[in-house]
Scaffold this motif. Structure first.
Motif, PDB file in Angstrom:
ATOM      1  N   ASN A  14       0.987  -1.204  -0.052  1.00  0.00           N
ATOM      2  CA  ASN A  14      -0.086   0.083  -0.041  1.00  0.00           C
ATOM      3  C   ASN A  14       0.997   1.205  -0.156  1.00  0.00           C
ATOM      4  O   ASN A  14       0.561   2.133  -0.825  1.00  0.00           O
ATOM      5  N   CYS A  15       2.045   1.408   0.855  1.00  0.00           N
ATOM      6  CA  CYS A  15       2.795   2.492   0.598  1.00  0.00           C
ATOM      7  C   CYS A  15       3.606   2.569  -0.605  1.00  0.00           C
ATOM      8  O   CYS A  15       3.666   3.671  -0.980  1.00  0.00           O
ATOM      9  N   THR A  18       0.822   3.921  -3.059  1.00  0.00           N
ATOM     10  CA  THR A  18       0.584   5.476  -2.744  1.00  0.00           C
ATOM     11  C   THR A  18       1.665   6.141  -3.181  1.00  0.00           C
ATOM     12  O   THR A  18       1.567   7.306  -3.722  1.00  0.00           O
ATOM     13  N   ASN A  19       2.926   5.887  -2.839  1.00  0.00           N
ATOM     14  CA  ASN A  19       4.258   6.629  -3.170  1.00  0.00           C
ATOM     15  C   ASN A  19       4.012   6.830  -4.789  1.00  0.00           C
ATOM     16  O   ASN A  19       4.437   7.741  -5.279  1.00  0.00           O
ATOM     17  N   ILE A  22       1.686   9.389  -5.911  1.00  0.00           N
ATOM     18  CA  ILE A  22       2.107  10.763  -5.537  1.00  0.00           C
ATOM     19  C   ILE A  22       2.679  11.075  -6.440  1.00  0.00           C
ATOM     20  O   ILE A  22       2.828  12.251  -7.038  1.00  0.00           O
TER      21      ILE A  22
END
Length: 148
Positions: A14-15, A18-19, A22
């Motif tokens: 998930n990180c 998300t990164n 972004i």
């Protein structure tokens, strides 16, 4: 990570996702900003300020910004409060005044370096704006406007 299924693998994935999202959004915003109408107008202005010796016309400026002449002039007026040609001529005049005072170029060389088409036009324009001929301006060795 997903295949190994370590403890916390979902959070790691998930990180990472998300990164990535972004970073993609930031890149998109940067590209969008670079192609914004005002950015293209700014780039044209930067070009003619860097190279006042080149032959500049409204058509050339508008083509460089990828606009029609009327659209370019409208955007330029909105951004800088005047016409691009007046801005260019003002820049050329200020550059000429600096060169007259701080360099030993001939009047003809200064005229050419500043992008005036002829020494006659340069001298006439200079006198109209400054109230004296370039040679007189140089003799006075001052950066203050000449008086009649």
């Amino acid at each position: 990570e997903r295949l190994l299924r370590h403890v916390g693998y979902e959070e790691v994935i998930n990180c990472a996702v998300t990164n990535m999202v972004i970073q993609m959004h930031r890149l998109h915003e940067r590209q969008k900003d670079m192609h914004s109408p005002m950015r293209r107008v700014e780039e044209v202005r930067e070009s003619f300020l860097r190279r006042p010796d080149q032959e500049w016309s409204l058509k050339k400026m508008a083509d460089l910004a990828e606009y029609s002449v009327s659209r370019f002039c409208t955007l330029y007026q909105r951004k800088y409060g005047g016409s691009p040609i007046a801005d260019l001529l003002n820049h050329r005049l200020n550059l000429a005044k600096q060169l007259l005072v701080y360099n030993e170029y001939t009047i003809t060389e200064i005229s050419e370096r500043c992008g005036f088409k002829s020494i006659y036009y340069f001298s006439k324009y200079f006198k109209e704006k400054e109230g004296c001929m370039p040679s007189e301006y140089r003799r006075r060795n001052t950066s203050e406007p000449c008086s009649l």
